[in-house]
Design a protein around this motif. Structure first.
Motif, mmCIF file in Angstrom:
data_model
loop_
_atom_site.group_PDB
_atom_site.id
_atom_site.type_symbol
_atom_site.label_atom_id
_atom_site.label_comp_id
_atom_site.label_asym_id
_atom_site.label_seq_id
_atom_site.Cartn_x
_atom_site.Cartn_y
_atom_site.Cartn_z
ATOM 1 N N ILE A 78 0.827 -1.214 0.000
ATOM 2 C CA ILE A 78 0.000 0.000 0.000
ATOM 3 C C ILE A 78 0.863 1.266 0.000
ATOM 4 O O ILE A 78 0.524 2.253 -0.658
ATOM 5 C CB ILE A 78 -1.029 0.002 1.166
ATOM 6 N N PHE A 79 2.003 1.257 0.674
ATOM 7 C CA PHE A 79 2.820 2.473 0.707
ATOM 8 C C PHE A 79 3.551 2.679 -0.626
ATOM 9 O O PHE A 79 3.786 3.818 -1.037
ATOM 10 C CB PHE A 79 3.787 2.458 1.892
ATOM 11 N N ILE A 97 0.824 4.302 -2.730
ATOM 12 C CA ILE A 97 0.653 5.726 -2.403
ATOM 13 C C ILE A 97 1.823 6.528 -2.968
ATOM 14 O O ILE A 97 1.626 7.591 -3.574
ATOM 15 C CB ILE A 97 0.516 5.917 -0.871
ATOM 16 N N PHE A 112 2.458 11.570 4.372
ATOM 17 C CA PHE A 112 0.995 11.680 4.261
ATOM 18 C C PHE A 112 0.361 11.360 5.604
ATOM 19 O O PHE A 112 1.001 10.796 6.507
ATOM 20 C CB PHE A 112 0.471 10.749 3.156
ATOM 21 N N LEU A 113 -0.911 11.732 5.731
ATOM 22 C CA LEU A 113 -1.621 11.503 6.989
ATOM 23 C C LEU A 113 -1.861 10.013 7.204
ATOM 24 O O LEU A 113 -2.261 9.301 6.275
ATOM 25 C CB LEU A 113 -2.983 12.215 6.981
ATOM 26 N N ASP A 114 -1.631 9.576 8.437
ATOM 27 C CA ASP A 114 -2.004 8.210 8.814
ATOM 28 C C ASP A 114 -3.524 8.098 8.752
ATOM 29 O O ASP A 114 -4.252 8.981 9.191
ATOM 30 C CB ASP A 114 -1.491 7.917 10.241
ATOM 31 N N ILE A 115 -3.978 6.995 8.173
ATOM 32 C CA ILE A 115 -5.414 6.800 7.989
ATOM 33 C C ILE A 115 -6.122 6.518 9.323
ATOM 34 O O ILE A 115 -7.342 6.617 9.417
ATOM 35 C CB ILE A 115 -5.644 5.630 6.998
ATOM 36 N N PHE A 116 -5.353 6.236 10.350
ATOM 37 C CA PHE A 116 -5.916 5.869 11.656
ATOM 38 C C PHE A 116 -5.105 6.607 12.720
ATOM 39 O O PHE A 116 -4.343 6.007 13.474
ATOM 40 C CB PHE A 116 -5.825 4.346 11.804
ATOM 41 N N LEU A 176 2.962 9.899 8.340
ATOM 42 C CA LEU A 176 3.895 8.814 8.034
ATOM 43 C C LEU A 176 4.862 9.334 6.983
ATOM 44 O O LEU A 176 4.440 9.944 5.996
ATOM 45 C CB LEU A 176 3.136 7.602 7.497
ATOM 46 N N GLY A 220 5.287 -4.188 16.708
ATOM 47 C CA GLY A 220 4.036 -3.550 16.297
ATOM 48 C C GLY A 220 3.992 -3.129 14.847
ATOM 49 O O GLY A 220 3.049 -2.445 14.431
ATOM 50 N N GLN A 221 5.009 -3.496 14.063
ATOM 51 C CA GLN A 221 4.988 -3.115 12.645
ATOM 52 C C GLN A 221 3.890 -3.905 11.938
ATOM 53 O O GLN A 221 3.810 -5.132 12.055
ATOM 54 C CB GLN A 221 6.347 -3.397 11.990
ATOM 55 N N ILE A 222 3.033 -3.170 11.212
ATOM 56 C CA ILE A 222 1.972 -3.847 10.453
ATOM 57 C C ILE A 222 2.091 -3.580 8.958
ATOM 58 O O ILE A 222 1.573 -4.346 8.157
ATOM 59 C CB ILE A 222 0.557 -3.476 10.957
ATOM 60 N N VAL A 223 2.758 -2.491 8.582
ATOM 61 C CA VAL A 223 3.030 -2.244 7.162
ATOM 62 C C VAL A 223 4.539 -2.386 6.975
ATOM 63 O O VAL A 223 5.324 -1.625 7.555
ATOM 64 C CB VAL A 223 2.554 -0.843 6.723
ATOM 65 N N HIS A 261 8.663 3.323 7.459
ATOM 66 C CA HIS A 261 7.984 4.609 7.689
ATOM 67 C C HIS A 261 8.237 5.068 9.110
ATOM 68 O O HIS A 261 8.119 4.293 10.050
ATOM 69 C CB HIS A 261 6.472 4.493 7.449
ATOM 70 N N HIS A 265 6.718 7.426 12.009
ATOM 71 C CA HIS A 265 5.514 8.123 12.449
ATOM 72 C C HIS A 265 5.952 9.456 13.052
ATOM 73 O O HIS A 265 6.931 9.504 13.806
ATOM 74 C CB HIS A 265 4.809 7.349 13.564
ATOM 75 N N ARG A 278 -8.448 5.381 19.475
ATOM 76 C CA ARG A 278 -7.866 5.896 18.246
ATOM 77 C C ARG A 278 -8.943 5.691 17.197
ATOM 78 O O ARG A 278 -9.479 4.589 17.068
ATOM 79 C CB ARG A 278 -6.640 5.029 17.940
HETATM 80 P P1 5GP Z 1 3.134 0.407 11.773
HETATM 81 O O1 5GP Z 1 3.442 -0.564 10.650
HETATM 82 O O2 5GP Z 1 4.291 1.275 12.141
HETATM 83 O O3 5GP Z 1 2.544 -0.269 12.987
HETATM 84 O O4 5GP Z 1 2.014 1.402 11.315
HETATM 85 C C1 5GP Z 1 1.432 1.435 10.050
HETATM 86 C C2 5GP Z 1 0.526 2.632 10.033
HETATM 87 O O5 5GP Z 1 0.030 2.767 8.728
HETATM 88 C C3 5GP Z 1 -0.687 2.527 10.981
HETATM 89 O O6 5GP Z 1 -0.645 3.627 11.882
HETATM 90 C C4 5GP Z 1 -1.880 2.585 10.055
HETATM 91 O O7 5GP Z 1 -2.955 3.339 10.574
HETATM 92 C C5 5GP Z 1 -1.302 3.214 8.787
HETATM 93 N N1 5GP Z 1 -1.925 2.768 7.548
HETATM 94 C C6 5GP Z 1 -2.188 1.481 7.181
HETATM 95 N N2 5GP Z 1 -2.735 1.433 5.946
HETATM 96 C C7 5GP Z 1 -2.797 2.724 5.514
HETATM 97 C C8 5GP Z 1 -3.286 3.314 4.310
HETATM 98 O O8 5GP Z 1 -3.754 2.658 3.377
HETATM 99 N N3 5GP Z 1 -3.198 4.666 4.209
HETATM 100 C C9 5GP Z 1 -2.684 5.434 5.218
HETATM 101 N N4 5GP Z 1 -2.666 6.751 5.030
HETATM 102 N N5 5GP Z 1 -2.221 4.900 6.371
HETATM 103 C C10 5GP Z 1 -2.279 3.564 6.520
#
Ligand code: 5GP
Ligand code: ZN
Length: 142
Positions: free
Chosen positions: A11-12, A15, A34-38, A46, A96-99, A103, A105, A121
């Motif tokens: 996804i990144f 974008i 860009f703005l975090d979606i959450f 991010l 806690g990395q999900i993407v 990046h 924050h 949140r």
């Molecule tokens: P992490 O991998 O550091 O835990 O955080 C990934 C961040 O990416 C999360 O805060 C999540 O809200 C954000 N995020 C995930 N998918 C998207 C997306 O499609 N667009 C945007 N703008 N942020 C995203």
């Protein structure tokens, strides 16, 4: 050096290549913010290298200066909102990395409590990002 394209669509990367929408506040040839979606707080950004790498240690030495410069520029924009903010980097699932595309924050802090506590949140509301991007002085692009 960590330059392999991801097996699955990222996804990144999408974008960064403008194939997926985001509220972009800063962009140069190699980095996009860009703005975090959450968001944890208003203006949560991010800062993402356009080239797909998973981890900070995967960047080439020649890429660090540009990436850190873009991070600093993003921080300058956040300082239009508040001088107080956290910068964070989650590396690995247990952290806690999900993407899994590098990046930082940048999380603005306001005098209204701890956003990392139990307070909920919530997702960025439709249209909400426009005002935030304007306050951050970023390009209005989605
Ligand atoms: P992490 O991998 O550091 O835990 O955080 C990934 C961040 O990416 C999360 O805060 C999540 O809200 C954000 N995020 C995930 N998918 C998207 C997306 O499609 N667009 C945007 N703008 N942020 C995203
Ligand atoms: Zn990617």
């Amino acid at each position: 050096m960590g330059s392999a394209a991801p097996a699955a669509p990222c996804i990144f990367c999408e974008i960064g290549a403008r194939r997926a929408p985001a509220y972009v506040v800063y962009e140069d040839a190699t980095t996009i913010a860009f703005l975090d979606i959450f968001p944890f707080t208003r203006g949560h950004l991010l800062v993402v290298p356009k080239r797909h790498v998973d981890r900070l240690v995967d960047l080439a030495p020649s890429e660090y200066a540009g990436y850190m410069g873009a991070l600093a520029q993003s921080c300058r924009q956040v300082e239009r909102l508040t001088k107080d903010y956290n910068i964070g980097l989650n590396q690995g699932k247990l952290a806690g990395q999900i993407v899994f595309h590098l990046h930082f924050h940048v999380i603005p802090r306001y005098d209204d409590g701890n956003p990392f506590g139990p307070s909920p949140r919530r997702p960025l509301a439709e249209g909400e990002g426009v005002g935030v991007v304007r306050d951050l002085g970023g390009p209005l692009r989605r």
